[in-house]
Scaffold this motif. Structure first.
Motif, mmCIF file in Angstrom:
data_model
loop_
_atom_site.group_PDB
_atom_site.id
_atom_site.type_symbol
_atom_site.label_atom_id
_atom_site.label_comp_id
_atom_site.label_asym_id
_atom_site.label_seq_id
_atom_site.Cartn_x
_atom_site.Cartn_y
_atom_site.Cartn_z
ATOM 1 N N GLN A 288 15.414 -6.582 -7.045
ATOM 2 C CA GLN A 288 14.075 -6.279 -7.658
ATOM 3 C C GLN A 288 13.964 -5.553 -8.389
ATOM 4 O OE1 GLN A 288 11.897 -8.102 -5.989
ATOM 5 N NE2 GLN A 288 10.144 -7.191 -7.805
ATOM 6 N N ASP A 289 13.535 -5.536 -9.503
ATOM 7 C CA ASP A 289 12.642 -5.013 -10.766
ATOM 8 C C ASP A 289 11.546 -4.016 -10.183
ATOM 9 O OD1 ASP A 289 15.034 -6.086 -12.285
ATOM 10 O OD2 ASP A 289 12.815 -8.046 -13.347
ATOM 11 N N LEU A 290 12.647 -2.650 -10.358
ATOM 12 C CA LEU A 290 11.346 -2.242 -10.439
ATOM 13 C C LEU A 290 10.909 -0.405 -11.250
ATOM 14 C CD1 LEU A 290 13.351 -0.848 -7.271
ATOM 15 C CD2 LEU A 290 11.414 -2.190 -6.840
ATOM 16 N N THR A 291 9.739 -0.271 -10.824
ATOM 17 C CA THR A 291 8.980 1.023 -12.191
ATOM 18 C C THR A 291 9.257 2.543 -10.873
ATOM 19 O OG1 THR A 291 7.996 -0.603 -13.124
ATOM 20 C CG2 THR A 291 6.894 1.354 -13.443
ATOM 21 N N VAL A 292 8.996 3.500 -11.366
ATOM 22 C CA VAL A 292 9.313 4.668 -11.360
ATOM 23 C C VAL A 292 7.947 5.421 -11.407
ATOM 24 C CG1 VAL A 292 10.237 6.947 -10.465
ATOM 25 C CG2 VAL A 292 11.719 4.872 -10.718
ATOM 26 N N VAL A 293 7.528 5.725 -10.684
ATOM 27 C CA VAL A 293 6.134 6.269 -11.369
ATOM 28 C C VAL A 293 5.262 7.348 -10.771
ATOM 29 C CG1 VAL A 293 3.283 6.172 -11.538
ATOM 30 C CG2 VAL A 293 4.994 4.683 -12.249
ATOM 31 N N ARG A 294 5.382 8.448 -11.657
ATOM 32 C CA ARG A 294 4.479 9.608 -11.066
ATOM 33 C C ARG A 294 3.095 10.052 -11.119
ATOM 34 N NH1 ARG A 294 7.626 12.479 -14.434
ATOM 35 N NH2 ARG A 294 8.792 13.971 -13.135
ATOM 36 N N ILE A 295 2.539 10.338 -9.611
ATOM 37 C CA ILE A 295 1.190 10.404 -10.308
ATOM 38 C C ILE A 295 1.003 11.874 -10.063
ATOM 39 C CG2 ILE A 295 -0.535 10.674 -8.293
ATOM 40 C CD1 ILE A 295 0.851 7.874 -8.573
ATOM 41 N N THR A 296 0.157 11.553 -11.445
ATOM 42 C CA THR A 296 -0.641 12.673 -12.138
ATOM 43 C C THR A 296 -2.458 13.241 -12.113
ATOM 44 O OG1 THR A 296 -1.745 11.444 -14.149
ATOM 45 C CG2 THR A 296 0.293 12.359 -14.307
ATOM 46 N N GLY A 297 -2.534 12.543 -11.053
ATOM 47 C CA GLY A 297 -3.784 12.854 -10.537
ATOM 48 C C GLY A 297 -5.028 11.905 -9.962
ATOM 49 N N ILE A 298 -5.614 12.117 -9.069
ATOM 50 C CA ILE A 298 -6.243 11.039 -8.105
ATOM 51 C C ILE A 298 -8.228 11.853 -8.876
ATOM 52 C CG2 ILE A 298 -7.376 10.396 -5.685
ATOM 53 C CD1 ILE A 298 -4.953 11.480 -5.020
ATOM 54 N N GLN B 81 0.532 -1.327 0.075
ATOM 55 C CA GLN B 81 0.142 0.301 0.163
ATOM 56 C C GLN B 81 0.578 1.031 0.048
ATOM 57 O OE1 GLN B 81 -2.559 -0.556 3.061
ATOM 58 N NE2 GLN B 81 -3.495 -2.320 2.793
ATOM 59 N N TYR B 82 0.648 2.420 -0.594
ATOM 60 C CA TYR B 82 1.258 3.079 -0.905
ATOM 61 C C TYR B 82 0.079 4.273 -0.651
ATOM 62 C CZ TYR B 82 4.600 0.324 -3.342
ATOM 63 O OH TYR B 82 5.556 -0.584 -3.922
ATOM 64 N N ARG B 83 0.752 5.492 -0.400
ATOM 65 C CA ARG B 83 -0.059 6.801 0.766
ATOM 66 C C ARG B 83 0.575 8.137 -0.931
ATOM 67 N NH1 ARG B 83 0.425 11.759 2.381
ATOM 68 N NH2 ARG B 83 -1.558 12.771 3.972
ATOM 69 N N VAL B 84 -0.509 8.172 -1.519
ATOM 70 C CA VAL B 84 0.155 9.175 -2.855
ATOM 71 C C VAL B 84 -0.648 9.879 -3.414
ATOM 72 C CG1 VAL B 84 0.734 7.174 -4.267
ATOM 73 C CG2 VAL B 84 -1.389 8.257 -4.361
ATOM 74 N N ALA B 85 -0.032 11.427 -3.710
ATOM 75 C CA ALA B 85 -0.631 13.191 -3.314
ATOM 76 C C ALA B 85 -0.320 13.016 -5.331
ATOM 77 C CB ALA B 85 -0.396 13.514 -2.392
ATOM 78 N N ALA B 86 -1.205 14.259 -5.732
ATOM 79 C CA ALA B 86 -0.137 14.670 -6.762
ATOM 80 C C ALA B 86 1.265 14.927 -7.530
ATOM 81 C CB ALA B 86 -1.541 15.957 -7.512
ATOM 82 N N GLU B 87 1.709 14.672 -8.138
ATOM 83 C CA GLU B 87 2.921 15.035 -8.537
ATOM 84 C C GLU B 87 3.676 14.392 -7.723
ATOM 85 O OE1 GLU B 87 3.539 16.843 -11.669
ATOM 86 O OE2 GLU B 87 1.669 16.993 -11.470
ATOM 87 N N ALA C 275 5.887 0.965 -20.487
ATOM 88 C CA ALA C 275 6.896 1.800 -21.278
ATOM 89 C C ALA C 275 6.971 2.863 -20.716
ATOM 90 C CB ALA C 275 7.318 1.097 -22.551
ATOM 91 N N PRO C 276 8.456 3.813 -20.659
ATOM 92 C CA PRO C 276 8.634 4.804 -19.794
ATOM 93 C C PRO C 276 7.752 5.824 -21.202
ATOM 94 C CG PRO C 276 10.511 4.097 -19.566
ATOM 95 C CD PRO C 276 9.417 3.211 -20.587
ATOM 96 N N GLY C 277 6.519 6.819 -20.138
ATOM 97 C CA GLY C 277 6.236 8.212 -21.118
ATOM 98 C C GLY C 277 4.713 7.502 -20.781
ATOM 99 N N GLU C 278 4.486 6.148 -20.800
ATOM 100 C CA GLU C 278 2.969 5.380 -21.256
ATOM 101 C C GLU C 278 2.289 5.743 -19.497
ATOM 102 O OE1 GLU C 278 1.906 1.346 -21.857
ATOM 103 O OE2 GLU C 278 4.122 1.551 -23.391
ATOM 104 N N ALA C 279 0.475 5.967 -19.941
ATOM 105 C CA ALA C 279 0.276 6.549 -18.729
ATOM 106 C C ALA C 279 -0.469 5.170 -18.743
ATOM 107 C CB ALA C 279 -1.053 6.866 -18.973
#
Length: 119
Positions: free
Chosen positions: A87-97, A11-17, A28-32
């Protein structure tokens, strides 16, 4: 506003940006990407998920974590074992809730499509 999402068994606590590092996603990088398992949005708590809520994000990069060494030695037996793991990881930027009420408001504000009939 913040949300709590579930992905990869965590579980992750996230906010915009926010930029978060999660377990590998097939993107792939750049995908939504969209996270549909939203446990909490602001003060609204789901049972177990908040209906109609989702979190949108964009994949920044695919990466690997630090190497973890597992070393086992048994005393006086001349026996040892060494294993490593990354471990293989993915870095994600949260764009909106997006909540169910926000989705309804957005569709209400959007201009209605006019269908032309041939007479």
């Amino acid at each position: 506003m913040f949300a709590v999402i579930k992905t990869g068994g965590k579980q992750y606590r996230v906010a915009a940006e926010d930029v978060i590092t999660i377990e590998k996603l097939d993107a792939a990088p750049g995908e939504a990407v969209t996270f549909g398992e939203v446990l909490m949005v602001g003060s609204e708590i789901g049972t177990p998920f908040v209906s109609g809520a989702s979190v949108a994000g964009e994949v920044v990069e695919q990466t690997r974590g630090d190497k973890v060494i597992h070393f086992v030695k048994r005393r006086r037996k001349s026996w040892k074992k060494k294993k490593g793991h990354r471990q293989d990881l993915t870095v994600v930027r949260i764009t909106g809730i997006l909540t169910a009420s926000a989705a309804a408001e957005a569709s209400a504000k959007a201009p209605k499509a006019v269908v032309a009939e041939d007479a």
